[in-house]
Design a protein around this motif. Sequence first.
Motif, mmCIF file in Angstrom:
data_model
loop_
_atom_site.group_PDB
_atom_site.id
_atom_site.type_symbol
_atom_site.label_atom_id
_atom_site.label_comp_id
_atom_site.label_asym_id
_atom_site.label_seq_id
_atom_site.Cartn_x
_atom_site.Cartn_y
_atom_site.Cartn_z
ATOM 1 N N VAL A 6 -13.128 57.834 66.032
ATOM 2 C CA VAL A 6 -11.777 58.176 65.473
ATOM 3 C C VAL A 6 -10.977 58.823 66.776
ATOM 4 N N GLY A 7 -11.648 59.459 67.548
ATOM 5 C CA GLY A 7 -11.045 59.999 68.778
ATOM 6 C C GLY A 7 -10.468 59.067 69.362
ATOM 7 N N GLN A 8 -11.285 58.175 69.808
ATOM 8 C CA GLN A 8 -10.924 57.232 70.861
ATOM 9 C C GLN A 8 -9.681 56.289 70.388
ATOM 10 N N SER A 9 -9.714 55.898 68.853
ATOM 11 C CA SER A 9 -8.622 55.168 68.410
ATOM 12 C C SER A 9 -7.302 56.004 68.413
ATOM 13 N N ALA A 10 -7.373 57.342 68.374
ATOM 14 C CA ALA A 10 -6.221 58.303 68.259
ATOM 15 C C ALA A 10 -5.661 58.277 69.635
ATOM 16 N N LEU A 11 -6.599 58.330 70.758
ATOM 17 C CA LEU A 11 -6.068 58.471 72.092
ATOM 18 C C LEU A 11 -5.604 57.106 72.410
ATOM 19 N N CYS A 12 -6.111 56.052 71.940
ATOM 20 C CA CYS A 12 -5.664 54.754 72.278
ATOM 21 C C CYS A 12 -3.961 54.345 71.592
ATOM 22 N N VAL A 13 -3.789 54.890 70.672
ATOM 23 C CA VAL A 13 -2.555 54.899 69.833
ATOM 24 C C VAL A 13 -1.617 55.628 70.631
ATOM 25 N N THR A 14 -2.126 56.762 71.199
ATOM 26 C CA THR A 14 -1.004 57.627 71.959
ATOM 27 C C THR A 14 -0.577 56.896 73.315
ATOM 28 N N LEU A 15 -1.372 56.350 73.948
ATOM 29 C CA LEU A 15 -1.152 55.587 75.094
ATOM 30 C C LEU A 15 -0.323 54.179 74.886
ATOM 31 N N LEU A 16 -0.845 53.749 73.863
ATOM 32 C CA LEU A 16 0.216 52.342 73.481
ATOM 33 C C LEU A 16 1.499 52.676 72.931
ATOM 34 N N VAL A 17 1.728 53.702 72.158
ATOM 35 C CA VAL A 17 3.170 53.950 72.070
ATOM 36 C C VAL A 17 3.871 54.417 73.114
ATOM 37 N N GLY A 18 3.249 55.086 74.089
ATOM 38 C CA GLY A 18 3.915 55.458 75.566
ATOM 39 C C GLY A 18 4.081 54.264 75.989
ATOM 40 N N ALA A 19 3.486 53.310 76.375
ATOM 41 C CA ALA A 19 3.884 52.151 77.043
ATOM 42 C C ALA A 19 4.782 51.422 76.086
ATOM 43 N N GLY A 20 4.645 51.339 74.780
ATOM 44 C CA GLY A 20 5.587 50.742 73.934
ATOM 45 C C GLY A 20 7.187 51.327 74.394
ATOM 46 N N LEU A 21 7.172 52.594 74.102
ATOM 47 C CA LEU A 21 8.422 53.272 74.578
ATOM 48 C C LEU A 21 9.082 53.022 75.832
ATOM 49 N N PHE A 22 8.175 52.734 77.078
ATOM 50 C CA PHE A 22 8.746 52.595 78.312
ATOM 51 C C PHE A 22 9.110 51.199 78.267
ATOM 52 N N VAL A 23 8.440 50.309 77.888
ATOM 53 C CA VAL A 23 8.690 48.928 77.955
ATOM 54 C C VAL A 23 9.974 48.483 77.146
ATOM 55 N N ARG A 24 10.302 49.470 76.054
ATOM 56 C CA ARG A 24 11.756 49.067 75.229
ATOM 57 C C ARG A 24 12.765 49.865 76.228
ATOM 58 N N SER A 25 12.509 50.895 76.856
ATOM 59 C CA SER A 25 13.330 51.361 77.772
ATOM 60 C C SER A 25 13.713 50.585 78.863
ATOM 61 N N LEU A 26 12.784 50.091 79.594
ATOM 62 C CA LEU A 26 13.076 49.026 80.564
ATOM 63 C C LEU A 26 13.949 47.711 79.997
ATOM 64 N N ARG A 27 13.497 47.398 78.664
ATOM 65 C CA ARG A 27 14.364 46.569 78.292
ATOM 66 C C ARG A 27 15.880 46.909 78.259
ATOM 67 N N ASN A 28 16.132 48.087 77.688
ATOM 68 C CA ASN A 28 17.459 48.581 77.686
ATOM 69 C C ASN A 28 18.225 48.660 78.702
ATOM 70 N N VAL A 29 17.369 49.071 79.762
ATOM 71 C CA VAL A 29 18.016 49.172 81.246
ATOM 72 C C VAL A 29 18.363 47.723 81.589
ATOM 73 N N ARG A 30 17.504 46.845 81.415
ATOM 74 C CA ARG A 30 18.177 45.321 81.633
ATOM 75 C C ARG A 30 19.151 44.824 81.063
ATOM 76 N N ASP A 31 19.330 45.547 79.862
ATOM 77 C CA ASP A 31 20.163 44.825 78.814
ATOM 78 C C ASP A 31 21.652 45.452 79.217
ATOM 79 N N VAL A 32 21.620 46.606 80.028
ATOM 80 C CA VAL A 32 23.160 46.886 80.412
ATOM 81 C C VAL A 32 23.746 46.260 80.967
ATOM 82 N N ARG A 33 24.874 46.206 80.608
ATOM 83 C CA ARG A 33 26.029 45.196 81.502
ATOM 84 C C ARG A 33 26.588 46.082 82.514
ATOM 85 N N LEU A 34 26.449 45.809 83.675
ATOM 86 C CA LEU A 34 26.804 46.825 84.720
ATOM 87 C C LEU A 34 28.303 46.476 85.034
#
Length: 893
Positions: free
Chosen positions: A515-543
Amino acid sequence: MRFLRRVSRWIQLRTHTAELRDELTYHRELIEREYIARGLSPHDARDAAHRAMGNETFMREESRGVWVWPWLEALAQDARFTIRSLRNSPGFSVAVVLTLALGLGANAAMFSVIDRLFFRSPPLLDQPALTHRVYLYRTYRGVEAERSGQYLRYTDLVRWTTSFSRTAAVAEPLLAVGRGDAVRELPVAVVTAGFFGFFDAPPALGRYFTAAEDVPPTGATVAVLSNATWRARYGARDDVLGAKLQIGAATYTIIGVAPDGFVGLWPERPPVAFIPVTAYGGMHGSHGWWSSYDHAIGITMIARRKPEVTIAAANADLTAALRRSYQAQLDAEPSDGSRTLVTLRPRAVASSILSERGPEASSVTRVAAWLSAVALIVLLIACANVANLLLARAMRRRRELAVRVALGVGRARLATQLLTESVLLALAGGAVGIIIAHWASDALHAVFLPGVDETPVITDFRTAAFASAITLTVGMLAGLIPGLQVGRVDLTDDLKSGAREGTYPRSRLRSALLVGQSALCVTLLVGAGLFVRSLRNVRDVRLGYDVDPVLVVDVNMRGVSLDSAQRVALDQRLLAATQTIPGVERASLMKTVPFEGISSWPLFVAGIDSVDTFGEFDLNGVSPEYFATLGTRMVRGRGIEAADVARTRRVMVIGQSMAATLWPAQDPIGRCVRIGADTAPCTSVVGIAEDVHTRSLGDERGVFMYYLPVAQMTPDDVGLFVRARTGVAVLEPLRRRLQQEMPGASYVVVRPFRDVIRSETQAWRVGATAFTVFGALAMLLAALGLYGVIAYGVTQRTHELGIRMALGAHAFDVVKLVVNDGLRFVTLGMLIGCGISVVFGSWVAPLLFKESPRDPLVFMLVALTLIVTAIAASAIPAVRAVRVDPRTALQAG
């Protein structure tokens, strides 16, 4: 010497023990021959001899009691037993070693970066614990910001503080080094003479410059070469002293060479030379740069604190001196009373000598700090995985352990043997992990420490020591859990235990680890997802402009003086020269580059008391092809045209936000704006362009942009934007062609526009990439852990599953039963991990771009990914089990 004597004694005793063993064997063989002579068979004679001799093993153990280090023999025995045992279980051994290697390798590689960013002092720095960089702050329009760079401010602080034994001013600008086609902009250390006293670094050749050569207004034009420059440019010749080297607009005399490895305060960007602050200020500062608070030359103060002075006392001393300096400035300048010490609130902070560790640490550095925690989480997942595997192995061997206890082996000795097993596995994993870290550190250094000379992980003592420490710690922690289970050995039940009983021994500890392994894995994957979405938002900005096809041409006159007509002619020659390069589509002159420069003049508009109350108004001087070159769209009206020259009507193009702010619900075209003074001639608005980002990628409300024809402005400090179909492929040909048009020592630098934007997006790119890699690694480890636990459980339940199938259970039902067990653990871990991510999401929020740390889509995708992985990891051993013939399963024992 005592150690050597004990080693010698140990060797002697080992020799005596071997002799004892040989003697016992000899006597036993004599007794065997005597019994054979009496008529017994060889087998009966051997048994009789053993009975007559007694317990030889006990006799040898008794002899070992006199050894100096009896525990060493026990350790050697445990190691030999472990090696034989692991050799018989190659799959288990490889799984544990690779799991630990991934976790340990990730941490060792990350430590090699974190150590340089946060802990390691600059090379050759003397007394690093007492040495600080000084950060100066003051409040402007209610916002506190760092403010430094004036030489007079630095001398005020030196004169009015008593907490420091040594001070210096430093800067590291990019300056042109060399002449002609070989000229390059390179980092040059601009320092006061006292700088070298901070280091234990006597010059390799010649000398350093002195305080007498560093006196304003114009210091001596002398230079100390870096050791790398001396070797690369001058072949390490001793006759380099006295040679001339052009740096910036001046020619410097080389008076010394720094020792090997001396890079000052800039390990990430080693300077090519060290020159006096006053020589640099005399060439690059305006008149009176050393005696006025209005002229900044970009310097920062460093100081060595006296040993008896605390950091808090030093900060108070610095702040008092800074307030006194600002008061002197206010007394010397006319003021309307709006600027006072109360409104400015100046303060000073003595922080880390390296800027990346100071209060103004970059976002990339903050991401690196987070990634160190992420790497630790990966290691925890690996430890939980290995502990689960070791625990499963110990439970599988419970009958063996019970037999050994029944025969008299102490439980402590059994626990030690299990601990030895885990430590040996950890050492093997650490060895493989160092190889992984050696490979991975190259990529990490390229991201976080570009330009720093990398010490290979294998030869870096600090990283190797860290890797060794965590390897031993992980080995002991991983082995502690199965070792503790030895104390729970039940001789009666475990001696009778067997797979045929139809029972499946469950372990709450193993379930908790999963259970601990799964919980820690979820935490890392959520962080990865948030940064990937942030990078996508950056790239979508019309400069407001294109980036990839555009090149930036910086024109540096390097002291070459041209009148207005000559400068206009040079600009036109440069524009014409760009068209001779194949692949170039358009080119335009410009005064500023987004994110790199700001130019602003006072604006006056009829009917508005103060334009400045609306925000910041930035201007750029451009030529007619500017908007087409950058791809900036015109919304209304026209752009700058070739007819907009010095003696024609003054015109301007404004951004959409500026138009909507100054003339809401009105037509801005044709409106009059006075620039510079309320008595200046009218400048007519002739066009409206789309908004552009010039300071940040985020919300730029309160920042407005307008454009003036460069032909109607002062023709100095002008560069070019070039749009090319082939992008960076034309970079070097373009530079060489434009350099041919440059007079004297002046030069051009051509660089991709995307490099300017890349520095603004680096934190999100790094976060997205690194979090994704670590998240995928965590997912892999968690999947392997789940697979191992389920596979072990299926093996233990082979008899039970055979009974179910013999009684008519369908294969699908059996698979479903096993998969449900895996999903139960993973679902609980997923819920805990999501809760952790929600709680700690606010901590990572400042590193995200237009992304909520509680984005439900990210959480849903992570949950779906983990569930699919859990189903796959659980189904594989279950399907393998149901393919076994029920008769074979019923016979499993």
